[in-house]
Structure formats: C-alpha cells, structure tokens
Design a protein around this motif. Structure first.
Motif, PDB file in Angstrom:
ATOM      1  N   VAL A  13       0.872  -1.183   0.000  1.00 26.42           N
ATOM      2  CA  VAL A  13       0.000   0.000   0.000  1.00 26.42           C
ATOM      3  C   VAL A  13       0.908   1.233   0.000  1.00 26.42           C
ATOM      4  O   VAL A  13       1.796   1.349   0.842  1.00 26.42           O
ATOM      5  CB  VAL A  13      -0.901   0.005   1.253  1.00 26.42           C
ATOM      6  N   GLY A  15       1.330   5.591  -0.590  1.00 28.40           N
ATOM      7  CA  GLY A  15       0.801   6.949  -0.761  1.00 28.40           C
ATOM      8  C   GLY A  15       1.973   7.897  -0.973  1.00 28.40           C
ATOM      9  O   GLY A  15       3.002   7.755  -0.320  1.00 28.40           O
ATOM     10  N   LEU A  16       1.823   8.844  -1.895  1.00 33.34           N
ATOM     11  CA  LEU A  16       2.935   9.745  -2.197  1.00 33.34           C
ATOM     12  C   LEU A  16       2.661  11.170  -1.737  1.00 33.34           C
ATOM     13  O   LEU A  16       1.537  11.665  -1.861  1.00 33.34           O
ATOM     14  CB  LEU A  16       3.194   9.774  -3.713  1.00 33.34           C
ATOM     15  N   GLU A  17       3.689  11.801  -1.199  1.00 33.03           N
ATOM     16  CA  GLU A  17       3.637  13.233  -0.909  1.00 33.03           C
ATOM     17  C   GLU A  17       4.656  13.887  -1.839  1.00 33.03           C
ATOM     18  O   GLU A  17       5.840  13.582  -1.769  1.00 33.03           O
ATOM     19  CB  GLU A  17       4.021  13.485   0.548  1.00 33.03           C
ATOM     20  N   VAL A 162      -0.670  15.573  -1.871  1.00 32.36           N
ATOM     21  CA  VAL A 162      -0.700  14.353  -1.055  1.00 32.36           C
ATOM     22  C   VAL A 162      -1.744  13.381  -1.602  1.00 32.36           C
ATOM     23  O   VAL A 162      -2.927  13.727  -1.704  1.00 32.36           O
ATOM     24  CB  VAL A 162      -1.034  14.691   0.419  1.00 32.36           C
ATOM     25  N   SER A 163      -1.312  12.182  -1.939  1.00 35.38           N
ATOM     26  CA  SER A 163      -2.269  11.189  -2.455  1.00 35.38           C
ATOM     27  C   SER A 163      -2.877  10.395  -1.306  1.00 35.38           C
ATOM     28  O   SER A 163      -2.324  10.337  -0.212  1.00 35.38           O
ATOM     29  CB  SER A 163      -1.570  10.221  -3.420  1.00 35.38           C
ATOM     30  N   GLU A 164      -4.002   9.770  -1.562  1.00 34.67           N
ATOM     31  CA  GLU A 164      -4.525   8.764  -0.633  1.00 34.67           C
ATOM     32  C   GLU A 164      -3.675   7.501  -0.841  1.00 34.67           C
ATOM     33  O   GLU A 164      -3.020   7.363  -1.875  1.00 34.67           O
ATOM     34  CB  GLU A 164      -5.992   8.453  -0.967  1.00 34.67           C
ATOM     35  N   PRO A 165      -3.693   6.573   0.123  1.00 37.10           N
ATOM     36  CA  PRO A 165      -2.877   5.364  -0.062  1.00 37.10           C
ATOM     37  C   PRO A 165      -3.526   4.394  -1.054  1.00 37.10           C
ATOM     38  O   PRO A 165      -3.891   3.285  -0.695  1.00 37.10           O
ATOM     39  CB  PRO A 165      -2.779   4.775   1.354  1.00 37.10           C
ATOM     40  N   ASN A 204       5.364   6.797   0.983  1.00 35.53           N
ATOM     41  CA  ASN A 204       4.894   6.082   2.179  1.00 35.53           C
ATOM     42  C   ASN A 204       4.508   4.665   1.786  1.00 35.53           C
ATOM     43  O   ASN A 204       3.740   4.475   0.851  1.00 35.53           O
ATOM     44  CB  ASN A 204       3.668   6.782   2.761  1.00 35.53           C
ATOM     45  N   SER A 206       3.444   0.593   3.148  1.00 32.49           N
ATOM     46  CA  SER A 206       3.149  -0.420   4.174  1.00 32.49           C
ATOM     47  C   SER A 206       2.734  -1.703   3.479  1.00 32.49           C
ATOM     48  O   SER A 206       2.445  -1.707   2.286  1.00 32.49           O
ATOM     49  CB  SER A 206       2.034   0.068   5.099  1.00 32.49           C
ATOM     50  N   TYR A 215      -4.881  -1.219   7.060  1.00 28.91           N
ATOM     51  CA  TYR A 215      -3.535  -0.863   6.625  1.00 28.91           C
ATOM     52  C   TYR A 215      -2.512  -1.266   7.666  1.00 28.91           C
ATOM     53  O   TYR A 215      -2.768  -1.201   8.870  1.00 28.91           O
ATOM     54  CB  TYR A 215      -3.419   0.656   6.410  1.00 28.91           C
ATOM     55  N   GLY A 216      -1.336  -1.646   7.189  1.00 27.85           N
ATOM     56  CA  GLY A 216      -0.232  -1.939   8.093  1.00 27.85           C
ATOM     57  C   GLY A 216       0.474  -0.652   8.490  1.00 27.85           C
ATOM     58  O   GLY A 216       0.134   0.438   8.034  1.00 27.85           O
ATOM     59  N   ARG A 218       3.245   2.097   8.374  1.00 27.19           N
ATOM     60  CA  ARG A 218       3.995   2.544   7.204  1.00 27.19           C
ATOM     61  C   ARG A 218       5.344   3.141   7.570  1.00 27.19           C
ATOM     62  O   ARG A 218       5.572   3.573   8.695  1.00 27.19           O
ATOM     63  CB  ARG A 218       3.187   3.589   6.459  1.00 27.19           C
TER      64      ARG A 218
HETATM   65  P1  ADP Z   1       1.145  12.501   8.069  1.00 29.33           P
HETATM   66  O1  ADP Z   1       0.208  13.577   8.485  1.00 29.33           O
HETATM   67  O2  ADP Z   1       1.787  11.754   9.170  1.00 29.33           O
HETATM   68  O3  ADP Z   1       2.100  12.932   7.008  1.00 29.33           O
HETATM   69  P2  ADP Z   1      -0.854  11.588   6.299  1.00 29.33           P
HETATM   70  O4  ADP Z   1      -2.123  11.002   6.776  1.00 29.33           O
HETATM   71  O5  ADP Z   1      -0.839  12.996   5.803  1.00 29.33           O
HETATM   72  O6  ADP Z   1       0.213  11.411   7.413  1.00 29.33           O
HETATM   73  O7  ADP Z   1      -0.304  10.664   5.162  1.00 29.33           O
HETATM   74  C1  ADP Z   1       0.836  10.948   4.480  1.00 29.33           C
HETATM   75  C2  ADP Z   1       0.918  10.045   3.272  1.00 29.33           C
HETATM   76  O8  ADP Z   1       1.016   8.692   3.677  1.00 29.33           O
HETATM   77  C3  ADP Z   1      -0.277  10.113   2.357  1.00 29.33           C
HETATM   78  O9  ADP Z   1       0.175  10.141   1.030  1.00 29.33           O
HETATM   79  C4  ADP Z   1      -1.028   8.828   2.638  1.00 29.33           C
HETATM   80  O10 ADP Z   1      -1.690   8.351   1.485  1.00 29.33           O
HETATM   81  C5  ADP Z   1       0.082   7.888   3.020  1.00 29.33           C
HETATM   82  N1  ADP Z   1      -0.327   6.825   3.935  1.00 29.33           N
HETATM   83  C6  ADP Z   1      -1.082   6.945   5.046  1.00 29.33           C
HETATM   84  N2  ADP Z   1      -1.215   5.760   5.651  1.00 29.33           N
HETATM   85  C7  ADP Z   1      -0.529   4.847   4.913  1.00 29.33           C
HETATM   86  C8  ADP Z   1      -0.260   3.439   5.024  1.00 29.33           C
HETATM   87  N3  ADP Z   1      -0.732   2.719   6.034  1.00 29.33           N
HETATM   88  N4  ADP Z   1       0.476   2.859   4.073  1.00 29.33           N
HETATM   89  C9  ADP Z   1       0.965   3.575   3.052  1.00 29.33           C
HETATM   90  N5  ADP Z   1       0.774   4.887   2.900  1.00 29.33           N
HETATM   91  C10 ADP Z   1       0.035   5.522   3.821  1.00 29.33           C
END
Ligand code: ADP
Ligand code: MG
Ligand code: ZN
Length: 484
Positions: A13, A15-17, A162-165, A204, A206, A215-216, A218
């Motif tokens: 899984v 997610g990209l920032e 910021v993408s969703e995961p 990110n 996991s 989700y695991g 990350r």
């Molecule tokens: P933070 O505020 O700690 O940066 P966010 O919720 O903003 O955390 O998430 C940051 C990035 O991590 C986002 O792109 C999101 O999609 C991704 N993300 C969140 N949870 C997971 C996960 N369990 N596995 C992979 N990516 C994740």
C-alpha cells in the motif's frame, strides 16, 4: 530443527507526498527572485532571512498556481482557507517556523488517472521552502567538518500534493509521479526536475496480508531523486518489510532515506523522535477569500491535458496507445505533433518520425523539440516529399533530418544541394539491378529457388550502387520482373 512459519503473501500500500517548487518570479512572502544557480545568499532579504519585526506579504501568483494545479486534477478549491505556522528548529529555517497550511489546505479531494485506475488526491497545500545546507569538508570516516547554509531557497513557493494510499505497486508509484510531473509541466507551474530538487517525492509504504482491509504500519522514504529511484526504493522497502513481517517482527513507523548507491533505505528518525510541530494559525497573514470569478479565470488558462489528448488522439489521428503515451507526455512535443499534422502530414507517419529518429536526435544532442531549429511546417514538407516519392525514407533519415534539426534548413534546399532527389526513373534502376544480378549468379539461383531473404541483399546492393537514392518500391518491382 525449527520449522519456518508459513509465508504470508502481502499486498503493498503506497501513498505519495510530492513537493513541487512553483515557477513564480518571486518568493512566496517577499519580493526576492526565485532564481536557481545564483551566488549563495544573494537572493535574500529581511523577510526570507527571518529577521525580527518583518511581515510576510502573500504572492498572489502562488495561490493562482496552486488553484490551477488543483483544478487540473479535479480538486475542490477551499474558498476560505488560511496559513498555519509549523514550528521546528533547524539551521535551514531562519524563522524557526515554516509557514504552511494545516487543516484548511487550498485544494482537496482530487484524483489522477494512472492507466485506467483512479488514484485519489487527498489535498494540495501551499508552503514555503527552507534553505539549503551544504555539508562541507566532508570526510568519509568522520562526516563533514562544518556545514554552510544558503538561504536563496528560503521562501521559494511550494505546493505539496498528497495522495490517498491508493497505489499498489512500484510501477504504479512511478507512473503516478510521472503523470503528476507531466501535468505540472503542461500547466507551466513547476519545471518538474527531480534531480535538481524542483520536484521531490516522499514515498509512504506499508504491507498488509493479501485479502485484508486494515492498513499496516507505514514507513516514509525521503530523498528519492529520480523516477527510477521511486521504483527501486519501493521494491527494496517491500523486501525489507516482508522479511521483518515473515520473521515475526513488526514494522516501526519511521522516516527512512533512500541511498542511490546501495539501492536500499536506511533509518533516519522514528515516530518517537518526530517533531511536535505545534501548528497554529499564522497571525501575520489574513485568511484567504477566493472568489468563484477568480477560480473560473484560472480554469480558462488550463490547456488540454494529457488525459484529454489520450481520449482525442485515437479519434483524430488513429494512433496506438503506446504512441499516444509517448507523444503526449511532454506538452511541447504534443503541440508540435499536432501542428505537423495540421500542416498536412499523415498522422501515423508524423508520429513515427517524431517518436523515432527525431527523439533519438534530441536525446543525443541533449535538447528538446523546442530547442531544435526545425519548424512543424518544415517537417510536414519533408514528409510530403517522401510521400510523393521525391526523396526516399532512408535518405531523409540519414542525410536530411539531422541538418533540418540542427540548422533549420528546408528539406528542399538540402535535397537540391546534396543531390539527394530520389530516382524513380525505371531506366537507370533496371540497368543497376541487371548489373547486380549478373555479378551475383549464386544469389540469383537462391532467389529463384524461393529464398526470399536474398531479395533484401539485391535491394541493398542496388541502393548502394545508386547512392541510396533509388526508389525502393521500384527497385523491388524490377527485381521481381527480372528474376521471374
Ligand atoms: P502525516 O500527516 O503523518 O504525514 P498523512 O495522513 O498525511 O500522514 O499521510 C501521508 C501520506 O502517507 C499520504 O500520502 C497517505 O496516502 C500515506 N499513507 C497513510 N497511511 C498509509 C499506510 N498505512 N500505508 C501507506 N501509505 C500511507
Ligand atoms: Mg503529511
Ligand atoms: Zn526575501
């Protein structure tokens, strides 16, 4: 002997920032120029140096660019939003806080299509970049002796996307980042140069057992400086996490750095060491009120995007998806292509030339379609000459196109000057073919026995004899006639 536990299959899984530096003329809160490659600490003023008593003034262009990107990827625009202070202490941040956006990002709930899959975008927010530390006097054993700081970058406007995961593989992560860059460039809001840091990806990652929902834990990987590194970083992190999980361990939530040299990630800091940023609303800036009128004005400036071209091209030009992907990745290339076709070129032929020999030339000369000297009209003319049989394809590739690209000479002029006009006249071709056949009785026998491959040899020999200028269709026809 210990029996190894059954190996669970995991799903990744991701997610990209993505941080993108905006191509504004001046910084986000002062009028210092945004200019790479200047002498260190020359593009600075009391505001971006964080002197006491100064006040930030928001650069309107930053907001416009953030909205433009948001609209391009289907986001809602937050019409009432604000900036927040994010506190941390680090030598590259002279104010000891960064002005960013916390709970009211300028854009929310967008998406990006990667192949046919929708990757949801959680948010886009605006913030200021920090300065750049240069660790100097480096010594492999003892680290650097001292660090220098360059505040030219301080206050450079950034958007963080910021993408969703929703991403599920290393390739998908890379493709997502590439499409994002392509759009940033189409909009001309960021130059998207990963190597130079004008676009930076935090990945990110996991794992979770296949078929499960939760989700695991990350890890976040920073320092990923190329698209190839995105793929490599994800692959190595999948491997590392899989090993830990399979040996009964658990993943620690932490930030890791990707090391280009070893292709692996190393721990940088764990969640426990994470900063408490103590966000609060930035008191020195008024909240933003964004009008519908302004949003619509910005929408008007968005050009046709790669995804829209991907829908239109098959209808208008009948190209394959692979061709379309290559042609539309870069806006200049796509628009050049469209112009060549408008000038009358056959769409498939124009695509082949641009994707093949022309791209090869541009790569070899480290330039791009805008940097070359050939106009779309000139290319369309050349393709027209080939179509009419005035010059053959191979001659055009080997003798003509290079000069057109490097000097901007018309094809017609090169053909005249170098005497490259194609010979379609049957008389001299028949004469040349006859001579070749007479000189190679063995191969003639083989061809008569049905060895079709030998024909290529005769075509090649005839072309060679005629200085590459013979019309290949007529050469083929005459060989057939004479060999019967
Ligand atoms: P933070 O505020 O700690 O940066 P966010 O919720 O903003 O955390 O998430 C940051 C990035 O991590 C986002 O792109 C999101 O999609 C991704 N993300 C969140 N949870 C997971 C996960 N369990 N596995 C992979 N990516 C994740
Ligand atoms: Mg985050
Ligand atoms: Zn300044």
């Amino acid at each position: 002997m210990a029996v190894s536990p059954p190996q669970t299959k995991y799903e990744v899984v991701i997610g990209l920032e993505v941080h993108a530096q905006l191509k504004t003329k001046t910084k986000i809160f002062c009028s210092c120029p945004v200019d790479f490659g200047s002498e260190p600490n020359t593009n600075v003023c009391p505001v971006c140096l964080g002197m006491p008593g100064v006040l930030p003034v928001l650069n309107k262009q930053v907001v416009a660019y953030a909205i433009k990107m948001g609209l391009a990827i289907g986001c809602e625009i937050t019409k009432h939003c604000k900036f927040d202070r994010k506190q941390y202490f680090y030598p590259d941040l002279p104010k000891n806080y960064q002005i960013s956006q916390y709970d009211q990002p300028i854009c929310k709930n967008g998406f990006l299509m990667v192949e046919d899959k929708k990757i949801r975008i959680q948010r886009i927010h605006m913030e200021e970049d920090a300065g750049k530390l240069v660790h100097a006097g480096a010594d492999r054993l003892h680290g650097s002796e001292y660090s220098l700081v360059d505040y030219n970058r301080t206050g450079t406007p950034l958007i963080e996307i910021v993408s969703e995961p929703d991403i599920r593989s290393a390739e998908e992560a890379r493709d997502y980042a590439m499409i994002l860059r392509s759009i940033l460039r189409y909009l001309d809001v960021c130059d998207g140069n990963l190597e130079e840091g004008s676009m930076r990806c935090d990945v990110n990652i996991s794992l979770r057992p296949e078929g499960t929902e939760t989700y695991g834990t990350r890890t976040e990987i920073k320092n990923v400086n190329s698209f190839r590194s995105v793929t490599r970083a994800v692959e190595s992190e999948i491997e590392r996490q899989t090993e830990i999980l399979n040996s009964g361990g658990r993943i620690i939530q932490e930030t890791r750095l990707f090391d280009e040299a070893t292709g692996t990630t190393v721990s940088m800091r764990s969640k426990e060491e994470a900063h408490d940023y103590r966000y609060f609303p930035e008191p020195d800036l008024v909240p933003l009120e964004i009008s519908n009128k302004w949003i619509e004005e910005i929408r008007e400036t968005i050009p046709e995007l790669p995804n829209q071209k991907k829908i239109r091209y098959p209808k208008d030009y009948g190209l394959s998806l692979d061709d379309i992907k290559v042609l539309t990745e870069d806006r200049n290339m796509a628009e050049y292509y469209e112009a060549v076709v408008r000038m009358g070129a056959i769409p498939k032929k124009a695509a082949n030339w641009l994707i093949g020999p022309i791209t090869a030339y541009l790569k070899e000369h480290k330039t791009d379609i805008i940097g070359c000297c050939m106009t779309p009209t000139q290319l369309a003319d050349l393709l027209g000459f080939i179509e009419k049989g005035l010059v053959n394809d191979n001659t055009a590739k080997t003798e003509i196109i290079g000069e057109m690209l490097s000097k901007g000479t018309d094809a017609e002029e090169i053909i005249k000057e170098k005497g490259l006009a194609q010979v379609s006249d049957e008389g001299p071709i028949r004469q040349a073919v006859k001579e070749i056949l007479d000189a190679n009785p063995g191969q003639v026998k083989e061809l008569k026995e049905g060895k079709e491959k030998v024909k290529g040899f005769f075509v090649g020999q005839t072309m060679k004899k005629m200085g590459g200028k013979a019309n290949p269709a007529i050469v083929n026809k005459i060989i057939d006639e004479l060999i019967k």
